[in-house]
Enzyme design. Sequence first.
Site, PDB file in Angstrom:
ATOM      1  N   CYS A  86       0.864  -1.228   0.050  1.00 32.18           N
ATOM      2  CA  CYS A  86      -0.009  -0.061  -0.020  1.00 32.18           C
ATOM      3  C   CYS A  86       0.845   1.241  -0.067  1.00 32.18           C
ATOM      4  CB  CYS A  86      -0.891   0.210   1.279  1.00 32.18           C
ATOM      5  SG  CYS A  86      -1.822   1.608   1.470  1.00 32.18           S
TER       6      CYS A  86
ATOM      7  N   CYS B 193      -0.518   4.042   1.931  1.00 36.59           N
ATOM      8  CA  CYS B 193      -0.481   3.833   3.669  1.00 36.59           C
ATOM      9  C   CYS B 193       1.182   4.410   3.968  1.00 36.59           C
ATOM     10  CB  CYS B 193      -0.605   2.584   3.914  1.00 36.59           C
ATOM     11  SG  CYS B 193      -2.273   1.961   3.221  1.00 36.59           S
ATOM     12  N   ASP B 194       2.268   3.958   3.140  1.00 35.73           N
ATOM     13  CA  ASP B 194       3.314   3.560   3.843  1.00 35.73           C
ATOM     14  C   ASP B 194       4.640   4.404   2.888  1.00 35.73           C
ATOM     15  OD1 ASP B 194       2.615   1.913   5.330  1.00 35.73           O
ATOM     16  OD2 ASP B 194       2.813   0.183   4.024  1.00 35.73           O
TER      17      ASP B 194
END
Length: 310
Positions: free
Chosen positions: A133, A136-137
């Site tokens: 992701c 997200c990261d």
Amino acid sequence: MEKRDVIIIGSGPAGLTAAIYAARANLKPLVIEGYGAGGQLMITTEVENFPGFKEGITGPDLITELRAQAEKFGTEFLTADVTKVELSGDRKIVWEDENRYEAKAVIVATGATANLLGLESETRLMGRGVSACATCDGFFFKDKVVCVIGGGDSAMEEGTFLTKFAEKVYIIHRRDEFRASKIMVEKAENNPKVEFILNAVPVEMLGDERVSGIRLKDTKTGEKRDVDLDGIFVAIGHTPSTKLFKDQLDTDKKGYIITSSDKNKATHTNIPGVFACGDVQDSSYRQAITAAGSGCQAALDSERYIEENE
Ligand code: NAP
């Protein structure tokens, strides 16, 4: 036990659009949204192709809008994962642990989840430099070198997105032709921080505590080489979330729920009163707007089904 007209399982654009339509038709829908509520849009950055948002909208913002619209018309939400379903009877039973819910119709909108490569080193280094992701990261890779694995739209989108943080982004693909749309490939190609490595497959993710590189095998020559980097983003497609419905709903060989080929019954499954919409039944288009469109169809189909069987 709670009795309902319609229970919707899943809360991506398909489930939420189904909820908007079902609520407006006075079917008092209950959306069991799952702990991963919102689906894949929650890990999508900019959505530029959803009609009505000419400046674009982020995936999470789009979900927030759809959810608020569904709520406005009386949809109820339950933040939990469905644990069991019994769909064959006239009354459909949906379980969330000990809690049992009953409905005349069920709309399945459970979506799909990201695939992984299946390497031992991928499991070991997941969350230590390996991610599925970018949204997200990506933030954690400021001024670092990262790669994205895959040749589809997700890989191009994530590769381009990661250049916001990373100093350099390799896009590693196993062929020299892309599954991704031309416009997305061009966008990545025109980004000076992106470098493509083609005809290459990862055979090992390197590093002890954290990722320090990736070992690639050339698919043409068989030669192996190591590339030093700090982060690996896997973007190699998705698997539909259909485990819950095994032995009840018919699926194709990839696991996608089969819906009717009759265009007047587009979301009907093999069980009367059970309808499927969005990515869980669509391995082809897989867009937020097509998911939303099929969510609308599922709500209309369930409304007709309930009327006909009353
Ligand atoms: P996808 O289109 O299925 O592409 C998956 C890619 O991963 C392919 O290039 C595939 O290679 C590669 N791959 C699969 N298994 C692999 C493995 N074991 N090792 C190495 N490579 C592997 O998946 P996606 O990119 O997630 O896109 C899914 C759908 O969402 C598509 O319809 C796409 O258009 C849509 N989408 C749209 C947008 C947008 O419009 N903004 C953004 C993201 C996704 P091969 O090509 O060789 O099979």
